[in-house]
Design a protein around this motif. Sequence first.
Motif, mmCIF file in Angstrom:
data_model
loop_
_atom_site.group_PDB
_atom_site.id
_atom_site.type_symbol
_atom_site.label_atom_id
_atom_site.label_comp_id
_atom_site.label_asym_id
_atom_site.label_seq_id
_atom_site.Cartn_x
_atom_site.Cartn_y
_atom_site.Cartn_z
ATOM 1 N N SER A 98 0.832 -1.211 0.000
ATOM 2 C CA SER A 98 0.000 0.000 0.000
ATOM 3 C C SER A 98 0.862 1.254 0.000
ATOM 4 N N SER A 99 2.033 1.144 0.578
ATOM 5 C CA SER A 99 2.925 2.306 0.655
ATOM 6 C C SER A 99 3.701 2.504 -0.634
ATOM 7 N N GLY A 100 3.519 1.601 -1.581
ATOM 8 C CA GLY A 100 4.278 1.695 -2.821
ATOM 9 C C GLY A 100 5.588 0.953 -2.694
ATOM 10 N N ASN A 101 6.070 0.464 -3.805
ATOM 11 C CA ASN A 101 7.290 -0.315 -3.790
ATOM 12 C C ASN A 101 8.058 -0.024 -5.077
ATOM 13 N N GLU A 102 9.314 0.368 -4.929
ATOM 14 C CA GLU A 102 10.111 0.711 -6.101
ATOM 15 C C GLU A 102 11.336 -0.186 -6.148
ATOM 16 N N ASP A 103 11.646 -0.677 -7.344
ATOM 17 C CA ASP A 103 12.832 -1.507 -7.537
ATOM 18 C C ASP A 103 13.454 -1.099 -8.862
ATOM 19 N N GLY A 104 14.411 -0.207 -8.805
ATOM 20 C CA GLY A 104 15.036 0.274 -10.027
ATOM 21 C C GLY A 104 14.033 1.008 -10.902
ATOM 22 N N ARG A 105 13.839 0.506 -12.100
ATOM 23 C CA ARG A 105 12.925 1.169 -13.052
ATOM 24 C C ARG A 105 11.460 0.796 -12.832
ATOM 25 N N PHE A 106 11.206 -0.055 -11.883
ATOM 26 C CA PHE A 106 9.859 -0.584 -11.664
ATOM 27 C C PHE A 106 9.262 -0.021 -10.376
ATOM 28 N N THR A 107 8.010 0.420 -10.476
ATOM 29 C CA THR A 107 7.292 0.914 -9.301
ATOM 30 C C THR A 107 5.922 0.255 -9.264
ATOM 31 N N ALA A 108 5.577 -0.306 -8.121
ATOM 32 C CA ALA A 108 4.274 -0.949 -7.954
ATOM 33 C C ALA A 108 3.508 -0.247 -6.850
ATOM 34 N N GLN A 109 2.188 -0.221 -7.008
ATOM 35 C CA GLN A 109 1.347 0.474 -6.036
ATOM 36 C C GLN A 109 0.064 -0.303 -5.815
ATOM 37 N N LEU A 110 -0.396 -0.302 -4.581
ATOM 38 C CA LEU A 110 -1.652 -0.965 -4.227
ATOM 39 C C LEU A 110 -2.589 0.058 -3.602
ATOM 40 N N ASN A 111 -3.820 0.109 -4.068
ATOM 41 C CA ASN A 111 -4.848 0.960 -3.488
ATOM 42 C C ASN A 111 -5.978 0.045 -3.019
ATOM 43 N N ARG A 112 -5.996 -0.241 -1.726
ATOM 44 C CA ARG A 112 -6.985 -1.198 -1.206
ATOM 45 C C ARG A 112 -8.402 -0.631 -1.262
ATOM 46 N N ALA A 113 -8.543 0.665 -1.109
ATOM 47 C CA ALA A 113 -9.885 1.272 -1.135
ATOM 48 C C ALA A 113 -10.531 1.080 -2.493
ATOM 49 N N SER A 114 -9.740 1.233 -3.548
ATOM 50 C CA SER A 114 -10.249 1.084 -4.912
ATOM 51 C C SER A 114 -10.034 -0.327 -5.457
ATOM 52 N N GLN A 115 -9.350 -1.170 -4.697
ATOM 53 C CA GLN A 115 -9.031 -2.546 -5.118
ATOM 54 C C GLN A 115 -8.328 -2.519 -6.470
ATOM 55 N N TYR A 116 -7.253 -1.767 -6.498
ATOM 56 C CA TYR A 116 -6.559 -1.435 -7.740
ATOM 57 C C TYR A 116 -5.057 -1.570 -7.514
ATOM 58 N N ILE A 117 -4.378 -2.175 -8.493
ATOM 59 C CA ILE A 117 -2.935 -2.380 -8.408
ATOM 60 C C ILE A 117 -2.310 -1.848 -9.695
ATOM 61 N N SER A 118 -1.147 -1.267 -9.584
ATOM 62 C CA SER A 118 -0.497 -0.738 -10.783
ATOM 63 C C SER A 118 0.971 -1.147 -10.817
ATOM 64 N N LEU A 119 1.507 -1.133 -12.033
ATOM 65 C CA LEU A 119 2.933 -1.354 -12.248
ATOM 66 C C LEU A 119 3.395 -0.330 -13.266
ATOM 67 N N LEU A 120 4.444 0.407 -12.921
ATOM 68 C CA LEU A 120 5.007 1.415 -13.806
ATOM 69 C C LEU A 120 6.421 0.983 -14.176
ATOM 70 N N ILE A 121 6.708 0.996 -15.455
ATOM 71 C CA ILE A 121 8.054 0.678 -15.934
ATOM 72 C C ILE A 121 8.599 1.917 -16.627
ATOM 73 N N ARG A 122 9.708 2.409 -16.108
ATOM 74 C CA ARG A 122 10.337 3.584 -16.714
ATOM 75 C C ARG A 122 11.503 3.155 -17.584
ATOM 76 N N ASP A 123 11.825 3.987 -18.577
ATOM 77 C CA ASP A 123 12.985 3.743 -19.441
ATOM 78 C C ASP A 123 12.997 2.291 -19.949
ATOM 79 N N SER A 124 11.943 1.921 -20.644
ATOM 80 C CA SER A 124 11.765 0.529 -21.086
ATOM 81 C C SER A 124 12.962 0.033 -21.884
ATOM 82 N N LYS A 125 13.301 -1.226 -21.643
ATOM 83 C CA LYS A 125 14.368 -1.909 -22.372
ATOM 84 C C LYS A 125 13.761 -3.012 -23.249
#
Lengths: 113, 112
Positions: free
Chosen positions: B52-79
């Motif tokens: 829920s607090s967000g999680n970043e690992d290099g170019r990847f960022t993941a986020q959880l929103n429990r209220a909206s029951q929604y999960i995201s993954l962001l990839i920056r600088d795609s390879k």
Amino acid sequence: DTGVSQNPRHKITKRGQNVTFRCDPISEHNRLYWYRQTLGQGPEFLTYFQNEAQLEKSRLLSDRFSAERPKGSFSTLEIQRTEQGDSAMYLCASSETGNQPQHFGDGTRLSIL
Amino acid sequence: RKEVEQDPGPFNVPEGATVAFNCTYSNSASQSFFWYRQDCRKEPKLLMSVYSSGNEDGRFTAQLNRASQYISLLIRDSKLSDSATYLCVGLAGGTSYGKLTFGQGTILTVHP
């Protein structure tokens, strides 16, 4: 750490035959899971073990399917009287506990002729 | 309705682009979430856990929103090597503790 090992990698058989797959989990992993994956879909849960105890079976697991983990180490998944709809990738995964990430084997790809 | 739903894509992006994947889940009892990556005809491999607090690992960022029951993954600088299917995964709690529920997967192709 040799990872999760599955055998065979590929199995081609005629409809109506029985097949058995084997999974060797990462050593000391108490949890072992079986999943099935068809083309274009994510894996679907079939069953899992905590040590030698089978704790849950999916409704996807018909009476033709049986899984065992007799000594709490390797597991086997048997399909009796195979049908064409059984063609899929069968994946095994293991984890230390229920809330630890699961590590997958390479899978066994089953093709029913 | 599936427990975990994803847009299957495919997403076709150039190298260096930023791409975002979304996922929704219906089982509010799901305890934890993950993103797995699966290459063609290979097994799924854990990419990262989602908090829920967000999680970043290099170019990847993941986020959880429990209220909206929604999960995201962001990839920056795609390879080019990011090309794969990305699976949104929920971990069941309660009596099914430990069981993973996978989304259909989102196909990403990164081109030169």
